[in-house]
Design a protein around this motif. Structure first.
Motif, PDB file in Angstrom:
ATOM      1  N   ILE A  36     -34.501  81.334  77.119  1.00 43.92           N
ATOM      2  CA  ILE A  36     -34.278  81.774  78.490  1.00 43.92           C
ATOM      3  C   ILE A  36     -32.853  81.373  78.872  1.00 43.92           C
ATOM      4  CG2 ILE A  36     -36.721  81.601  79.101  1.00 43.92           C
ATOM      5  CD1 ILE A  36     -36.103  78.917  80.433  1.00 43.92           C
ATOM      6  N   GLY A  37     -32.449  81.659  80.090  1.00 45.16           N
ATOM      7  CA  GLY A  37     -31.092  81.325  80.504  1.00 45.16           C
ATOM      8  C   GLY A  37     -30.764  79.854  80.313  1.00 45.16           C
ATOM      9  N   THR A  38     -31.734  78.980  80.625  1.00 47.53           N
ATOM     10  CA  THR A  38     -31.501  77.539  80.487  1.00 47.53           C
ATOM     11  C   THR A  38     -31.207  77.163  79.040  1.00 47.53           C
ATOM     12  OG1 THR A  38     -33.013  77.158  82.336  1.00 47.53           O
ATOM     13  CG2 THR A  38     -32.472  75.260  80.962  1.00 47.53           C
ATOM     14  N   TYR A  39     -31.898  77.786  78.106  1.00 44.01           N
ATOM     15  CA  TYR A  39     -31.681  77.558  76.674  1.00 44.01           C
ATOM     16  C   TYR A  39     -30.209  77.778  76.324  1.00 44.01           C
ATOM     17  CZ  TYR A  39     -32.307  78.664  71.601  1.00 44.01           C
ATOM     18  OH  TYR A  39     -32.233  78.722  70.232  1.00 44.01           O
ATOM     19  N   TYR A  40     -29.660  78.908  76.784  1.00 44.84           N
ATOM     20  CA  TYR A  40     -28.284  79.254  76.432  1.00 44.84           C
ATOM     21  C   TYR A  40     -27.272  78.426  77.225  1.00 44.84           C
ATOM     22  CZ  TYR A  40     -30.615  83.147  74.139  1.00 44.84           C
ATOM     23  OH  TYR A  40     -31.431  83.902  73.331  1.00 44.84           O
ATOM     24  N   GLN A  41     -27.633  78.053  78.460  1.00 50.65           N
ATOM     25  CA  GLN A  41     -26.749  77.167  79.216  1.00 50.65           C
ATOM     26  C   GLN A  41     -26.620  75.808  78.537  1.00 50.65           C
ATOM     27  OE1 GLN A  41     -28.586  77.207  83.100  1.00 50.65           O
ATOM     28  NE2 GLN A  41     -27.209  78.815  83.883  1.00 50.65           N
ATOM     29  N   LEU A  42     -27.757  75.257  78.115  1.00 45.14           N
ATOM     30  CA  LEU A  42     -27.733  73.959  77.425  1.00 45.14           C
ATOM     31  C   LEU A  42     -26.941  74.047  76.123  1.00 45.14           C
ATOM     32  CD1 LEU A  42     -31.439  72.833  77.954  1.00 45.14           C
ATOM     33  CD2 LEU A  42     -29.415  71.802  78.994  1.00 45.14           C
ATOM     34  N   THR A  43     -27.113  75.170  75.394  1.00 42.12           N
ATOM     35  CA  THR A  43     -26.366  75.349  74.143  1.00 42.12           C
ATOM     36  C   THR A  43     -24.873  75.423  74.408  1.00 42.12           C
ATOM     37  OG1 THR A  43     -28.230  76.519  73.125  1.00 42.12           O
ATOM     38  CG2 THR A  43     -26.068  76.824  72.119  1.00 42.12           C
ATOM     39  N   GLY A  44     -24.468  76.186  75.434  1.00 43.78           N
ATOM     40  CA  GLY A  44     -23.053  76.301  75.768  1.00 43.78           C
ATOM     41  C   GLY A  44     -22.452  74.979  76.200  1.00 43.78           C
ATOM     42  N   GLN A  45     -23.217  74.195  76.984  1.00 40.68           N
ATOM     43  CA  GLN A  45     -22.732  72.880  77.424  1.00 40.68           C
ATOM     44  C   GLN A  45     -22.575  71.932  76.233  1.00 40.68           C
ATOM     45  OE1 GLN A  45     -25.727  71.829  80.289  1.00 40.68           O
ATOM     46  NE2 GLN A  45     -25.096  73.424  81.747  1.00 40.68           N
ATOM     47  N   PHE A  46     -23.562  71.979  75.323  1.00 38.60           N
ATOM     48  CA  PHE A  46     -23.497  71.122  74.141  1.00 38.60           C
ATOM     49  C   PHE A  46     -22.300  71.508  73.265  1.00 38.60           C
ATOM     50  CE2 PHE A  46     -24.504  70.133  69.713  1.00 38.60           C
ATOM     51  CZ  PHE A  46     -24.920  68.817  69.795  1.00 38.60           C
ATOM     52  N   ALA A  47     -22.078  72.816  73.060  1.00 43.08           N
ATOM     53  CA  ALA A  47     -20.965  73.273  72.230  1.00 43.08           C
ATOM     54  C   ALA A  47     -19.619  72.936  72.864  1.00 43.08           C
ATOM     55  CB  ALA A  47     -21.075  74.781  71.992  1.00 43.08           C
ATOM     56  N   ALA A  48     -19.530  72.985  74.202  1.00 42.12           N
ATOM     57  CA  ALA A  48     -18.285  72.615  74.880  1.00 42.12           C
ATOM     58  C   ALA A  48     -17.972  71.139  74.663  1.00 42.12           C
ATOM     59  CB  ALA A  48     -18.385  72.934  76.374  1.00 42.12           C
ATOM     60  N   ARG A  49     -19.006  70.280  74.723  1.00 38.48           N
ATOM     61  CA  ARG A  49     -18.788  68.850  74.454  1.00 38.48           C
ATOM     62  C   ARG A  49     -18.362  68.641  73.001  1.00 38.48           C
ATOM     63  NH1 ARG A  49     -23.579  68.545  77.618  1.00 38.48           N
ATOM     64  NH2 ARG A  49     -24.884  68.212  75.774  1.00 38.48           N
ATOM     65  N   PHE A  50     -18.982  69.379  72.098  1.00 40.58           N
ATOM     66  CA  PHE A  50     -18.613  69.316  70.680  1.00 40.58           C
ATOM     67  C   PHE A  50     -17.127  69.662  70.507  1.00 40.58           C
ATOM     68  CE2 PHE A  50     -17.874  71.733  66.780  1.00 40.58           C
ATOM     69  CZ  PHE A  50     -18.395  70.923  65.789  1.00 40.58           C
ATOM     70  N   HIS A  51     -16.683  70.723  71.145  1.00 40.21           N
ATOM     71  CA  HIS A  51     -15.296  71.192  71.055  1.00 40.21           C
ATOM     72  C   HIS A  51     -14.333  70.135  71.607  1.00 40.21           C
ATOM     73  CE1 HIS A  51     -12.288  74.564  71.071  1.00 40.21           C
ATOM     74  NE2 HIS A  51     -11.733  73.808  72.006  1.00 40.21           N
ATOM     75  N   ARG A  52     -14.617  69.629  72.788  1.00 40.82           N
ATOM     76  CA  ARG A  52     -13.735  68.636  73.411  1.00 40.82           C
ATOM     77  C   ARG A  52     -13.724  67.331  72.637  1.00 40.82           C
ATOM     78  NH1 ARG A  52     -15.382  67.951  79.468  1.00 40.82           N
ATOM     79  NH2 ARG A  52     -13.506  66.629  79.424  1.00 40.82           N
ATOM     80  N   GLY A  53     -14.873  66.959  72.068  1.00 38.55           N
ATOM     81  CA  GLY A  53     -14.958  65.709  71.320  1.00 38.55           C
ATOM     82  C   GLY A  53     -14.104  65.692  70.075  1.00 38.55           C
ATOM     83  N   ARG A  54     -13.685  66.860  69.606  1.00 39.63           N
ATOM     84  CA  ARG A  54     -12.817  66.926  68.429  1.00 39.63           C
ATOM     85  C   ARG A  54     -11.347  67.022  68.802  1.00 39.63           C
ATOM     86  NH1 ARG A  54     -17.440  67.027  67.606  1.00 39.63           N
ATOM     87  NH2 ARG A  54     -18.499  66.847  65.586  1.00 39.63           N
ATOM     88  N   GLY A  55     -11.064  66.935  70.095  1.00 40.94           N
ATOM     89  CA  GLY A  55      -9.676  66.956  70.539  1.00 40.94           C
ATOM     90  C   GLY A  55      -9.030  68.315  70.479  1.00 40.94           C
ATOM     91  N   TRP A  56      -9.842  69.383  70.377  1.00 43.50           N
ATOM     92  CA  TRP A  56      -9.284  70.725  70.271  1.00 43.50           C
ATOM     93  C   TRP A  56      -8.837  71.217  71.649  1.00 43.50           C
ATOM     94  CZ3 TRP A  56     -13.812  72.787  66.767  1.00 43.50           C
ATOM     95  CH2 TRP A  56     -13.689  72.188  65.505  1.00 43.50           C
ATOM     96  N   ALA A  57      -7.921  72.146  71.653  1.00 46.92           N
ATOM     97  CA  ALA A  57      -7.277  72.588  72.892  1.00 46.92           C
ATOM     98  C   ALA A  57      -8.277  73.218  73.861  1.00 46.92           C
ATOM     99  CB  ALA A  57      -6.175  73.590  72.567  1.00 46.92           C
ATOM    100  N   THR A  58      -8.048  72.964  75.130  1.00 46.85           N
ATOM    101  CA  THR A  58      -8.812  73.591  76.199  1.00 46.85           C
ATOM    102  C   THR A  58      -7.831  74.158  77.218  1.00 46.85           C
ATOM    103  OG1 THR A  58      -8.962  71.669  77.665  1.00 46.85           O
ATOM    104  CG2 THR A  58     -10.592  71.838  75.888  1.00 46.85           C
ATOM    105  N   GLY A  59      -8.344  74.942  78.138  1.00 45.67           N
ATOM    106  CA  GLY A  59      -7.503  75.475  79.204  1.00 45.67           C
ATOM    107  C   GLY A  59      -7.726  74.782  80.526  1.00 45.67           C
ATOM    108  N   ILE A  60      -8.396  73.624  80.494  1.00 50.33           N
ATOM    109  CA  ILE A  60      -8.705  72.920  81.743  1.00 50.33           C
ATOM    110  C   ILE A  60      -7.747  71.756  81.943  1.00 50.33           C
ATOM    111  CG2 ILE A  60     -11.123  73.562  81.731  1.00 50.33           C
ATOM    112  CD1 ILE A  60     -11.793  70.920  80.491  1.00 50.33           C
TER     113      ILE A  60
END
Length: 655
Positions: free
Chosen positions: A631-655
């Motif tokens: 459901i929507g919550t499933y994909y929201q949680l996945t997107g939030q988890f993947a964003a933390r994964f991305h930031r935790g590796r020091g990769w570039a963001t636009g924020i």
């Protein structure tokens, strides 16, 4: 006494003969000599390096004249280099003459034993003379350590030879080779105006060329005193020697421990200006969105003939798409176009840059996220919510989602450009734009439930590939593919069988940051099938031009908890993928979604069924819209988890 002198002379002459043979190779060697080596002693890559023993008896590999010329021609003046080579050759001829004289002295000493003391003294003097000439030659070829025959000369004679060598200032035309006291560089090459033309690396013998106005020797200060003394300049001269480290002007070249790039070039504010490819030596520049030359100037972009009054550029450096990588402005300054993503955080410091680069986390890529996957990436059942959009929004980055429901890993790889789709047509490609059937293809482009078309090139011709699907929306069956031209032509074209189709979908995406979720639709009941899934993912990774990517594991659903065959198949497939890509790239959203942490983050209280599913390591019913999809919550949680994964590796963001 006589026997000892003869033995010492024999050692000397053996050393001189070995040295003569080594220098012969340094003169006569070639860049393609199969008996030569690369700079580390290997047999691959750039050859033309030959072994020389240093003072400690260690074997070092140094470039022959042909390799030195090839290195220098990366930016040096060819005529100047030829003059340098001629000067070195003259020096080495002198060494050869001295060795010949020493050989004659040895033969004379052996033939006339009654005059042994006198001949031994003469041979020792000849050896000292030869050593002095060799040391003088080392003033030019300082990157080739001379094996000193310490046993053949007295300490006094050796010290005199070294002193004489240090007094030599080698001149070639209007250039000087000046010794430089540095752990990294052995010499610097300056012209008569004391402009630094090049630096010679102590370890590799490579030249580092100074090509900008910043290479003029600036005013001296305390940090430049040693270099000023080395050049013999007056303390009040307007141009003084610079403290030559890796820094030229305001730029620094930093070592980059990365399989793709060998160095990064940053300015004084730690902005990344460029990367240098390890294999080719080419620069990869960081670009800003406004570095595109305006369309009105397109007619002036060929070569360097730019209208500086209209553009402000005197000599821009352009890529194939007309992006300005850098160049000389009309006012004579050299600039590089920088993206905001190329700037290191304030206070990061050079030490922090080196630390981050050593971990391989700071490679400059496009800044766009490129998502590959099936219905779980497309967001099936989420009511318009999908994890790529959630993740990209949180990171403030542009993104593209190429996911198609029902596709297997082979098709996903084709859409990302990592797996080839080779096609064979039933006949020549028609000139009028009509369709021709594809009679053979190596991979499905999209085995989803609907007909689709994709633009791309086939045999260099712009075409449209069309898929015809079965009438039933629930059957992911391809009826056939067809091909037609995008634009009519004057005649039909024969395309060789097995030609690859290149889709516009993955054009120039190699520098994007990739996230891949594949395998849910792949067969996984045998180990061989699970290995195919793993290898398809690795083929997708091979397409990337960097190491910034995340792999999401296969997610299990209803009836696939611990103790079931389905669970075992999925867990083994994920294990194979994890072993191949490592923890750094394995974005394990499945484990997170099947945990109480995800329930708490979503503000949910699991009922008995969901609690039992979590206990069996299954994504629970209260996050799913059916047995597999969320459901929507499933994909929201996945997107939030993947964003933390991305930031935790020091990769570039636009924020």
């Amino acid at each position: 006494m006589l026997s000892e002198l003869l033995a010492r002379n024999a050692d000397l002459f053996a050393t001189l003969e070995a040295r003569e043979a080594a220098y012969t190779l340094l003169i006569a060697g070639t860049v393609d000599d199969p008996d030569s080596f690369n700079e580390t002693g290997g047999k691959t890559g750039a050859l033309g390096y030959y072994p020389i023993l240093n003072v400690n008896g260690q074997t070092m590999y140094f470039p022959c004249q042909a390799r030195l010329k090839a290195i220098a021609l990366g930016g040096a003046n060819a005529e100047t280099l030829d003059a340098l080579v001629a000067q070195v050759s003259d020096k080495l001829v002198t060494v050869d003459e001295a060795v010949t004289q020493a050989d004659a002295a040895a033969s004379n000493a052996a033939a006339k034993a009654s005059l042994a003391d006198e001949k031994a003294t003469l041979a020792g003097q000849k050896a000292a003379d030869a050593q002095a000439v060799v040391d003088a030659g080392a003033g030019i070829l300082s990157s080739v350590p001379v094996v000193q025959a310490a046993k053949a000369v007295t300490e006094t004679a050796r010290d005199q030879a070294v002193a004489a060598s240090n007094d030599v200032v080698d001149r070639v035309g209007n250039m000087r080779v000046v010794p430089f006291v540095s752990t990294q560089y052995s010499n610097m090459i300056v012209d008569e105006a004391n402009n630094i033309l090049a630096l010679v690396e102590r370890v590799t013998g490579r030249w580092k060329m100074a090509l900008t106005p910043d290479s003029l020797v600036p005013s001296a200060d305390d940090a430049l005193a040693k270099a000023a003394t080395a050049l013999g300049l007056a303390s009040g001269a307007s141009t003084q020697a610079t403290a030559l480290t890796n820094q030229l002007g305001g730029l620094q070249m930093l070592l980059y421990e990365n399989p793709t790039y060998s160095h990064i070039i940053v300015d004084a504010a730690n902005n990344a200006l460029a990367y240098i490819e390890r294999a080719t030596g080419r620069w990869k520049m960081a670009l800003t969105p406004d570095s595109i030359i305006p369309g009105a100037l397109s007619s002036a972009i060929s070569s360097a003939n730019i209208d500086e009054r209209a553009s402000g550029w005197l000599f821009p450096i352009l890529d194939a798409d007309g992006n300005i990588l850098g160049g000389w402005r009309a006012d004579g300054t050299f600039v590089a176009a920088l993206s905001p993503l190329s700037r290191f955080p304030a206070g990061f410091g050079v030490d922090g840059v080196l630390s981050a680069l050593a971990a391989g986390n700071m490679a400059i890529v496009s800044g766009r996220l490129f998502f590959l996957g099936d219905s779980l990436t497309a967001g099936a059942g989420g009511g318009g919510v999908n994890y790529p959009q959630t993740m990209a929004t949180l990171l403030g980055l542009p993104w593209i989602n190429t996911a198609v429901g029902g596709t297997q890993s082979g098709s996903i790889g084709v859409r990302g450009g990592g797996i080839a789709m080779n096609l064979t047509l039933a006949s020549d490609l028609p000139a009028d734009g009509s369709e021709v059937d594809v009679v053979a293809y190596s991979q499905e482009f999209s085995n989803n439930q609907s007909a689709q078309s994709w633009t791309g090139t086939f045999g260099g011709i712009p075409v449209i590939l069309r898929r015809y699907s079965s009438p039933s929306p629930n059957e992911a069956t391809t009826l056939k593919y067809t091909m037609r031209r995008q634009n009519a032509s004057s005649g039909s074209t024969a395309i060789p069988a097995g030609t690859r189709f290149f889709a516009d979908l993955f054009k120039a995406n190699e520098k994007d940051t990739f996230y891949i979720q594949a395998g849910r639709n792949d067969p996984k009941t045998t180990r061989a099938q699970r290995i195919v899934l793993r290898d398809n993912i690795l083929s997708m990774i091979d397409h990337f031009a960097h190491d910034r990517f995340g792999i999401l594991p296969v997610a299990n659903g209803a009836g696939e908890g611990k103790g079931t065959a389905g669970y075992d198949y999925i867990m083994d497939a994920n294990r194979l993928i994890l072993e191949a890509v490592g923890d750094h790239h394995f974005c394990d959203h499945r484990r997170y979604l099947a945990s109480n942490d995800a329930q708490a983050d979503a503000g949910l209280t699991p009922d008995a069924t969901s609690a039992a599913q979590i206990a069996s390591d299954t994504i629970p019913d209260n996050l799913r819209s059916d047995s597999i999809h969320g459901i929507g919550t499933y994909y929201q949680l996945t997107g939030q988890f993947a964003a933390r994964f991305h930031r935790g590796r020091g990769w570039a963001t636009g924020i």
